[in-house]
Design an enzyme around this catalytic site. Structure first.
Site, PDB file in Angstrom:
ATOM      1  N   LYS A 216      30.054  48.283  45.483  1.00 28.49           N
ATOM      2  CA  LYS A 216      30.924  47.139  45.748  1.00 28.49           C
ATOM      3  C   LYS A 216      32.190  47.670  46.396  1.00 28.49           C
ATOM      4  O   LYS A 216      32.911  48.478  45.813  1.00 28.49           O
ATOM      5  CB  LYS A 216      31.254  46.391  44.467  1.00 28.49           C
ATOM      6  CG  LYS A 216      32.227  45.237  44.714  1.00 28.49           C
ATOM      7  CD  LYS A 216      32.480  44.404  43.483  1.00 28.49           C
ATOM      8  CE  LYS A 216      33.462  43.293  43.798  1.00 28.49           C
ATOM      9  NZ  LYS A 216      33.708  42.422  42.644  1.00 28.49           N
ATOM     10  N   LYS A 269      27.531  45.138  48.223  1.00 27.22           N
ATOM     11  CA  LYS A 269      28.390  43.978  48.458  1.00 27.22           C
ATOM     12  C   LYS A 269      29.643  44.419  49.196  1.00 27.22           C
ATOM     13  O   LYS A 269      30.253  45.402  48.783  1.00 27.22           O
ATOM     14  CB  LYS A 269      28.758  43.375  47.107  1.00 27.22           C
ATOM     15  CG  LYS A 269      29.771  42.273  47.151  1.00 27.22           C
ATOM     16  CD  LYS A 269      30.135  41.860  45.758  1.00 27.22           C
ATOM     17  CE  LYS A 269      31.213  40.807  45.825  1.00 27.22           C
ATOM     18  NZ  LYS A 269      31.679  40.422  44.522  1.00 27.22           N
TER      19      LYS A 269
HETATM   20  C1  PBG Z   1      35.108  39.766  40.964  1.00 27.94           C
HETATM   21  C2  PBG Z   1      34.151  39.278  41.996  1.00 27.94           C
HETATM   22  C3  PBG Z   1      34.511  39.081  43.322  1.00 27.94           C
HETATM   23  C4  PBG Z   1      33.390  38.575  43.960  1.00 27.94           C
HETATM   24  C5  PBG Z   1      32.357  38.496  43.023  1.00 27.94           C
HETATM   25  N1  PBG Z   1      32.853  38.947  41.792  1.00 27.94           N
HETATM   26  C6  PBG Z   1      35.802  39.219  44.010  1.00 27.94           C
HETATM   27  C7  PBG Z   1      36.568  40.449  43.880  1.00 27.94           C
HETATM   28  O1  PBG Z   1      36.054  41.521  43.561  1.00 27.94           O
HETATM   29  O2  PBG Z   1      37.784  40.349  44.098  1.00 27.94           O
HETATM   30  C8  PBG Z   1      33.378  38.191  45.409  1.00 27.94           C
HETATM   31  C9  PBG Z   1      32.311  37.279  45.865  1.00 27.94           C
HETATM   32  C10 PBG Z   1      32.583  36.639  47.175  1.00 27.94           C
HETATM   33  O3  PBG Z   1      33.549  36.938  47.900  1.00 27.94           O
HETATM   34  O4  PBG Z   1      31.785  35.777  47.528  1.00 27.94           O
HETATM   35  N2  PBG Z   1      34.669  40.465  39.906  1.00 27.94           N
END
Ligand code: PBG
Length: 346
Positions: A216, A269
């Site tokens: 991520k 991601k």
């Molecule tokens: C946070 C989380 C995020 C997303 C999924 N879980 C945002 C972040 O890490 O700030 C992002 C998903 C998206 O942008 O569609 N735990």
């Protein structure tokens, strides 16, 4: 059309007279001539079973629009059930829930995340009671619950790892008690997959699977999601825990750890800007790979289509097929319902 070799022509690319066909040993276009031949040659597939629908929930009534994500709404519990029922009937097999938590419930330790009477456990129970065949995934992280807007507990300006992991275990157990099928840690704390596995197993939830957000990235593409949940960090950014967008080898390191700690599925991601990372993990793991087409990817496509600059159906299906071609088995996408409909209608 028959190619007539000139007498005495050598194999390979001959230089023809201008009225003669080129003497080509290979013509890749022959396999693209019609639908049947293209069907034989087609490599990647995209089907409804590959899609996971993310849904936003809130404690209020009805539906609330999310301006930066047109077509997505925050749903009350009853609207969630309505939406999930319709999506399930259209071929969606799995949803993942993201809560917008009221400001007055946010604390520095995010304790609301393991309240059995909280929004997510209520939502899981409502879905499981109505749609037992729908796979329900939940997000494991503190950002919706944390007054600092970070995925973990902040102390001295730093997101604390081990203290956060202990809270995440309580969150996962809370979701498991409500009936979640899969918990998906998106927090990027070290050691959380192993800790969650041990906590779940210790409480008898051996069948609850872990979808690890393995690679991520600290991405600018999450902006609209943070609008949706009102979860933007109050200071700084997430670079001390999410991965540097420059890194590929580090994704392999995270993969090795998540596998060793007992992840059932691993995720990359965002998806579109990180197709090379999906392809890389594909070469190094036997586990199913998930890819998250995130809010910013959704918003970009929506905006261009709204302006008439792109054909929404074609570009959405192409973006999802590209993610599959890169090596993803399942795709979390806000387009899941639309795509399921388009895939059904052919
Ligand atoms: C946070 C989380 C995020 C997303 C999924 N879980 C945002 C972040 O890490 O700030 C992002 C998903 C998206 O942008 O569609 N735990």
């Amino acid at each position: 059309m028959r190619v007539r070799p000139r007498p005495g022509a050598s194999p390979g690319v001959a230089v023809p007279r201008f009225e003669e066909p080129l003497l080509l040993p290979q013509r890749p276009r022959r396999n693209r001539r019609n639908d049947v031949l293209r069907g034989f040659a087609r490599e990647a597939t995209l089907a409804q079973r590959h899609l996971v629908l993310p849904l936003f929930i809130h404690a209020g009534l009805g539906r609330e629009a999310i301006p930066s994500m047109p077509g997505c709404e925050r749903l009350s519990l009853s609207e969630l059930v309505t939406e999930a029922t319709a999506a399930h009937a259209e071929g969606i097999g799995a949803v993942i829930l993201f809560p917008k938590i009221a400001e007055d419930l946010k604390t520095s330790d995010g304790a609301e995340c393991h309240n059995d009477a909280g929004l997510v456990p209520q939502a899981v129970r409502a879905l499981k009671a109505t749609l037992p065949g729908l796979l329900v995934m939940t997000d494991i992280a503190l950002d919706p619950y944390n007054s600092d807007g970070h995925d973990g507990v902040v102390r001295d300006g730093y997101v604390q790892n081990d203290e956060t992991v202990r809270i995440l275990c309580r969150q996962a157990l809370c979701h498991a008690r409500a009936g979640a099928d899969v918990v998906a840690p998106s927090d990027m704390m070290d050691g959380r997959v192993g800790a969650l596995r041990a906590a779940l197993d210790g409480a008898g939830f051996v069948e609850v699977a872990i979808l690890a957000y393995t690679a991520k990235y600290a991405s600018a593409y999450y902006g609209p999601f943070r609008d949706a949940l009102d979860s933007a960090p109050k200071f700084g950014d997430k670079k001390t825990y999410q991965m540097d967008p420059a890194n590929r080898r580090e994704a392999l390191r995270e993969l090795a750890l998540d596998e060793a700690e007992g992840a059932d599925l691993v995720m990359v991601k965002p998806a579109g800007p990180y197709l090379d990372v999906i392809a890389l993990l594909r070469q190094h793991t036997a586990l199913p790979i998930a890819a998250y087409q995130v809010s910013g990817e959704y918003a970009m496509i929506k905006a261009a289509c709204h302006n008439g600059w792109l054909d929404e159906r074609k570009v959405v299906l192409e973006s999802l097929l590209g993610i599959r071609r890169a090596g993803a088995d399942l795709i979390l996408t806000y387009f899941a319902r639309q795509a399921a409909r388009w895939l059904r209608d052919g």
